[in-house]
Each structure stands twice: as structure tokens, then as C-alpha cells.
Design a protein around this motif. Sequence first.
Motif, short mmCIF file in Angstrom:
data_model
loop_
_atom_site.label_atom_id
_atom_site.label_comp_id
_atom_site.label_asym_id
_atom_site.label_seq_id
_atom_site.Cartn_x
_atom_site.Cartn_y
_atom_site.Cartn_z
N TRP A 58 21.54 -98.60 110.24
CA TRP A 58 22.76 -98.30 109.50
C TRP A 58 23.44 -97.04 110.04
O TRP A 58 24.67 -96.94 110.02
N VAL A 59 22.64 -96.08 110.57
CA VAL A 59 23.22 -94.87 111.16
C VAL A 59 23.91 -95.23 112.48
O VAL A 59 25.04 -94.80 112.73
N ALA A 60 23.26 -96.05 113.29
CA ALA A 60 23.88 -96.49 114.55
C ALA A 60 25.17 -97.26 114.26
O ALA A 60 26.18 -97.10 114.95
N GLY A 130 40.03 -82.06 111.76
CA GLY A 130 38.64 -81.71 111.50
C GLY A 130 38.31 -81.76 110.03
O GLY A 130 37.26 -82.27 109.63
N ARG A 131 39.22 -81.25 109.19
CA ARG A 131 38.99 -81.28 107.74
C ARG A 131 38.98 -82.72 107.23
O ARG A 131 38.14 -83.07 106.40
N LEU A 132 39.90 -83.55 107.70
CA LEU A 132 39.93 -84.96 107.28
C LEU A 132 38.67 -85.69 107.73
O LEU A 132 38.01 -86.36 106.92
N TYR A 133 38.33 -85.55 108.99
CA TYR A 133 37.14 -86.21 109.53
C TYR A 133 35.88 -85.77 108.78
O TYR A 133 35.10 -86.59 108.31
N PHE A 134 35.70 -84.45 108.64
CA PHE A 134 34.48 -83.99 108.03
C PHE A 134 34.46 -84.18 106.51
O PHE A 134 33.41 -84.24 105.90
N GLY A 135 35.63 -84.33 105.92
CA GLY A 135 35.68 -84.67 104.50
C GLY A 135 34.99 -85.99 104.22
O GLY A 135 34.37 -86.17 103.16
N VAL A 136 35.06 -86.90 105.17
CA VAL A 136 34.39 -88.20 105.03
C VAL A 136 32.90 -88.06 105.37
O VAL A 136 32.04 -88.63 104.71
N VAL A 137 32.59 -87.26 106.38
CA VAL A 137 31.22 -87.12 106.87
C VAL A 137 30.36 -86.25 105.94
O VAL A 137 29.18 -86.54 105.73
N ARG A 138 30.94 -85.20 105.38
CA ARG A 138 30.19 -84.21 104.61
C ARG A 138 29.24 -84.81 103.55
O ARG A 138 28.07 -84.44 103.50
N PRO A 139 29.70 -85.73 102.69
CA PRO A 139 28.79 -86.22 101.64
C PRO A 139 27.59 -86.99 102.17
O PRO A 139 26.54 -87.02 101.53
N VAL A 140 27.73 -87.62 103.33
CA VAL A 140 26.63 -88.45 103.84
C VAL A 140 25.79 -87.74 104.91
O VAL A 140 24.73 -88.25 105.29
N HIS A 141 26.23 -86.58 105.38
CA HIS A 141 25.53 -85.91 106.47
C HIS A 141 24.04 -85.69 106.19
O HIS A 141 23.19 -86.08 107.00
N PRO A 142 23.66 -85.08 105.05
CA PRO A 142 22.23 -84.89 104.81
C PRO A 142 21.46 -86.21 104.68
O PRO A 142 20.31 -86.30 105.09
N ILE A 143 22.10 -87.23 104.16
CA ILE A 143 21.46 -88.55 104.04
C ILE A 143 21.19 -89.12 105.43
O ILE A 143 20.12 -89.65 105.71
N VAL A 144 22.17 -88.98 106.33
CA VAL A 144 22.02 -89.46 107.70
C VAL A 144 20.88 -88.72 108.40
O VAL A 144 19.99 -89.33 108.99
N VAL A 145 20.90 -87.40 108.35
CA VAL A 145 19.88 -86.61 109.05
C VAL A 145 18.49 -86.88 108.47
O VAL A 145 17.53 -87.06 109.22
N ASN A 146 18.38 -86.94 107.16
CA ASN A 146 17.07 -87.25 106.56
C ASN A 146 16.58 -88.64 106.95
O ASN A 146 15.39 -88.84 107.17
N SER A 147 17.49 -89.60 107.06
CA SER A 147 17.11 -90.95 107.51
C SER A 147 16.64 -90.93 108.96
O SER A 147 15.66 -91.61 109.31
N MET A 148 17.32 -90.15 109.78
CA MET A 148 16.91 -90.02 111.19
C MET A 148 15.53 -89.37 111.28
O MET A 148 14.68 -89.83 112.05
N LEU A 149 15.31 -88.32 110.50
CA LEU A 149 14.00 -87.66 110.49
C LEU A 149 12.90 -88.62 110.01
O LEU A 149 11.82 -88.68 110.60
#
Length: 160
Positions: A58-60, A130-149
Motif C-alpha cells: 500500500w505504501v508503494a 510544499g504546504r499543499l503537498y505536505f498537508g496531504v502527506v502530514r497525517p499519514v507520514h507516521p503511519i507510512v514510516v511505522n508500516s515500513m519499519l
Amino acid sequence: MTEKPMTNQAPCFHSLAFREIPRPDYADVCLATLPNGAGTDPTEWAERLFSLESMPRWVAGAMGLRQALVPLIGIPRAPQDTFKVTDQSGEEALIFVRDKHLNFAAAVGVDPVSRLIRVTTAVELKGWRGRLYFGVVRPVHPIVVNSMLKKATRSKPSPT
């Protein structure tokens, strides 16, 4: 007891991510336990974590969607080697990306004594894209990294 504001004090939390982006607009740290028998080379772990082949499906898929959508707001598609290790110092390997919409630093640290792996992320936003792009990414970023880990530490370890 009232705490006095600290001035002229060096930071006590060190990471290569903060060397590149000392005052991030966003930062987080995600941790996982190293599997028994796993190696402790931070560059190997960084390469493993950020390898498209070893990312959760799902991350890929989300990365592929990102590649398709970002040109719509004037952000170029990421090159194939975006997540290459750019530096290693001590127990951390750094992935640093400088782009016109944001700067991104991810430091992958391995503590062989406590058997922990950590990913420290720092992001510096640039302009409305950058603000628009990261506004979408911010809420899921820790979920993505934790899934990768989780996936990387569940896979067969490579001894070092």
C-alpha cells in the motif's frame, strides 16, 4: 515550579536530519525493535527501509499515486534514486532530498545496545506547493514510516 526559557543552549537531541534541517516545519521519530540476529549497519537499514521492493504494497501504491498526481500542482516527479543514502555518521545514515517545494531529511539510526532502529524525519516547507503537498502527506507520514519499519523488521534479517 516555573521553567525558565532556555537561551543559547545547544540542542540535546542530535540527528543528521536536524543537521540538514535545524528548524523543521515538521519532524517526527518512529522506533522499532531490531529482530534477533539482525545487523546494525545504518546504511543497510536505510537502503532496506526505503527500497521500493521492501515497502508494504500500500505504501508503494501511494508512492505511485504521488508520482501521478504531483505534476498537477507543478511539482516534478521524484527521480528513481530519490531515497538514496547521502551520508553516514556514527549510528545514523541520512537520506536528504532538496527540492523546490520542500527539503526532506530522514536519518535512520541503529542502536546496537538497546536493539532499536529509529527513523527521524525533518521537513522544511517551501511555498504554497510544499504546504499543499505536505498537508496531504502530514497525517499519514507516521503511519507510512511505522508500516515500513514493521515490514523491514519482520523480514529475514541480514547479519552484520
